[in-house]
Design an enzyme around this catalytic site. Sequence first.
Site, short mmCIF file in Angstrom:
data_model
loop_
_atom_site.label_atom_id
_atom_site.label_comp_id
_atom_site.label_asym_id
_atom_site.label_seq_id
_atom_site.Cartn_x
_atom_site.Cartn_y
_atom_site.Cartn_z
N GLY A 253 38.13 22.11 46.51
CA GLY A 253 39.26 21.49 45.83
C GLY A 253 38.96 20.74 44.56
O GLY A 253 39.88 20.25 43.91
N GLY A 292 35.36 26.25 45.34
CA GLY A 292 35.64 27.58 44.81
C GLY A 292 35.83 27.48 43.30
O GLY A 292 34.93 27.77 42.50
N ARG A 293 37.00 26.99 42.92
CA ARG A 293 37.38 26.91 41.51
C ARG A 293 36.33 26.24 40.64
O ARG A 293 36.02 26.72 39.55
CB ARG A 293 38.69 26.10 41.42
CG ARG A 293 39.31 26.02 40.04
CD ARG A 293 40.46 24.97 40.04
NE ARG A 293 41.34 25.12 41.17
CZ ARG A 293 42.42 25.89 41.19
NH1 ARG A 293 42.77 26.55 40.12
NH2 ARG A 293 43.16 25.97 42.27
N ARG A 329 48.30 33.46 38.14
CA ARG A 329 48.45 32.00 38.28
C ARG A 329 49.63 31.43 37.52
O ARG A 329 50.36 30.59 38.07
CB ARG A 329 47.15 31.27 37.90
CG ARG A 329 45.97 31.59 38.83
CD ARG A 329 44.77 30.70 38.59
NE ARG A 329 45.03 29.33 39.00
CZ ARG A 329 45.30 28.33 38.18
NH1 ARG A 329 45.30 28.50 36.87
NH2 ARG A 329 45.56 27.13 38.65
N CYS A 359 57.64 44.34 34.07
CA CYS A 359 59.09 44.19 34.04
C CYS A 359 59.56 43.09 34.99
O CYS A 359 60.15 43.35 36.04
CB CYS A 359 59.75 45.52 34.37
SG CYS A 359 59.29 46.75 33.15
N GLU A 360 59.25 41.86 34.61
CA GLU A 360 59.66 40.65 35.33
C GLU A 360 59.70 39.53 34.32
O GLU A 360 58.80 39.41 33.48
CB GLU A 360 58.63 40.25 36.40
CG GLU A 360 58.44 41.20 37.54
CD GLU A 360 59.59 41.22 38.53
OE1 GLU A 360 60.41 40.27 38.55
OE2 GLU A 360 59.68 42.21 39.27
N TYR A 387 40.55 32.54 40.92
CA TYR A 387 41.91 32.98 41.27
C TYR A 387 42.50 33.85 40.15
O TYR A 387 43.69 33.79 39.89
CB TYR A 387 42.79 31.77 41.62
CG TYR A 387 42.16 30.90 42.67
CD1 TYR A 387 42.06 31.37 43.98
CD2 TYR A 387 41.58 29.67 42.36
CE1 TYR A 387 41.43 30.61 44.96
CE2 TYR A 387 40.95 28.91 43.34
CZ TYR A 387 40.87 29.39 44.63
OH TYR A 387 40.25 28.65 45.59
#
Length: 432
Positions: A253, A292-293, A329, A359-360, A387
């Site tokens: 974290g 992780g990050r 993200r 297409c969003e 991520y």
Amino acid sequence: MTPQTAQQPPVPAGQPHFYYKDGQLYVESVPLADLAKTYGTPLYVYSRAALRAAWQSYADAIGSRKVLVCFGMKANSNLAIIDEFARLGSGFDIVSGGELARVLAVGGDPSKVVFSGVGKQVWEMEQALQAGVKCFNVESVPELQRLSEVAVRMGKIAPVSLRVNPDVDAQTHPYISTGLKENKFGIAIEVALAAYAQATRLPGLRVVGVDCHIGSQITEVSPYLDALDKLLDLMAALKKEGVELAHLDLGGGLGIRYDDETPLAPVTLLTAVFERLQARGLAHLQLVLEPGRSLVGNAGVLLTDVQYLKHTEDRDFAIVDAGMNDLMRPALYDAWHGVLPVVLSDVAPVVYEVVGPVCESADWLAHDRQLRISQGDTLAIESAGAYGFVMAGHYNSRGRPAEVLVDGSDWHLVRQRETFEDLIRGEQMLPR
Ligand SMILES: *Cc1c(COP(=O)(O)O)cnc(C)c1O
């Protein structure tokens, strides 16, 4: 973000491994423009030196203390990346059987693997017991029961920690906060004692530790200490019941700099944590961390080419060839990523919406960025090492990007760009 000019280049988040020289953005000794030209875009690019530096910041903070770092590999599970961490001595925090298979594929040490996740299936438990993982971080009472059954059937004993939900506010984005009562993760601290009692009675289990993971992108030390205090109180209560634990896992974290955040340095966290442990006579305890990050986030960028600059009455759009399927993200968390031109230019600055081709309307990478760019330019989306690729998908039948790992003036293609054949593998038309 400070507006960039040709005279005054912006400061990359991944510095010193990412930097401008003579108007070009480099990673280590390689101009990113060269990689975009060689492999095309979108392209994930990682820096080996940045990975090592991030690892070293943990190693330096740990010194000779008993700490096992288990890379939270869901942040980036490319074989080259986890192989690098395995060689540096890292363990792994896994959340699936697929991740365990990756660890085994690079020759990682299963006795340094902790297995987290709320939904472990029978086959995943079997695989992990067979491999001999260090510990299952168990997240519910039904999981305890299933794990014990599986272990008994295999004639094995499963080492377990309970993932306790300490109900602390990690002061981060609600989607990446996991240590609050309302989250699905962990066992509520109030019932943890009873759950441990149950665990000690189950024949296939051996209780070895306690675990928590309160969220992600945390930049303050206080939520960790709040969680630690609650875990230490629980350990004291367990000791009265005759249950002694060998390790305490504080999860991952630690935050990184995306924009102007001040990241939480491992040394800051560990100094504070060991002060508490010392004060409570627990300095002998093994500490486990699952970052992780903070090990990979600023070691990577996503390169993308500007396809069109589209002017509308309302806004200016920079339409790029990377979309939400490549880097989710922003769409998923409303996350902020820096955007840097790979070659600085003198064209007039314009405030752009940086959007992808999918297409969003959620397919955006950055809002309101002042950029000096032209059609055909390459941009680097910063802080994309965590991520990023791992969340990529095939939406709109788009193949996932290639990945390159730079090492000094060398580089290695560590994942090929997906082809149409990759996209349709396993698909079948109905018989005629
Ligand atoms: C995601 C996760 C991590 C890694 O979190 P970071 O914020 O990337 O450091 C560690 N442990 C568990 C259980 C996780 O789910």
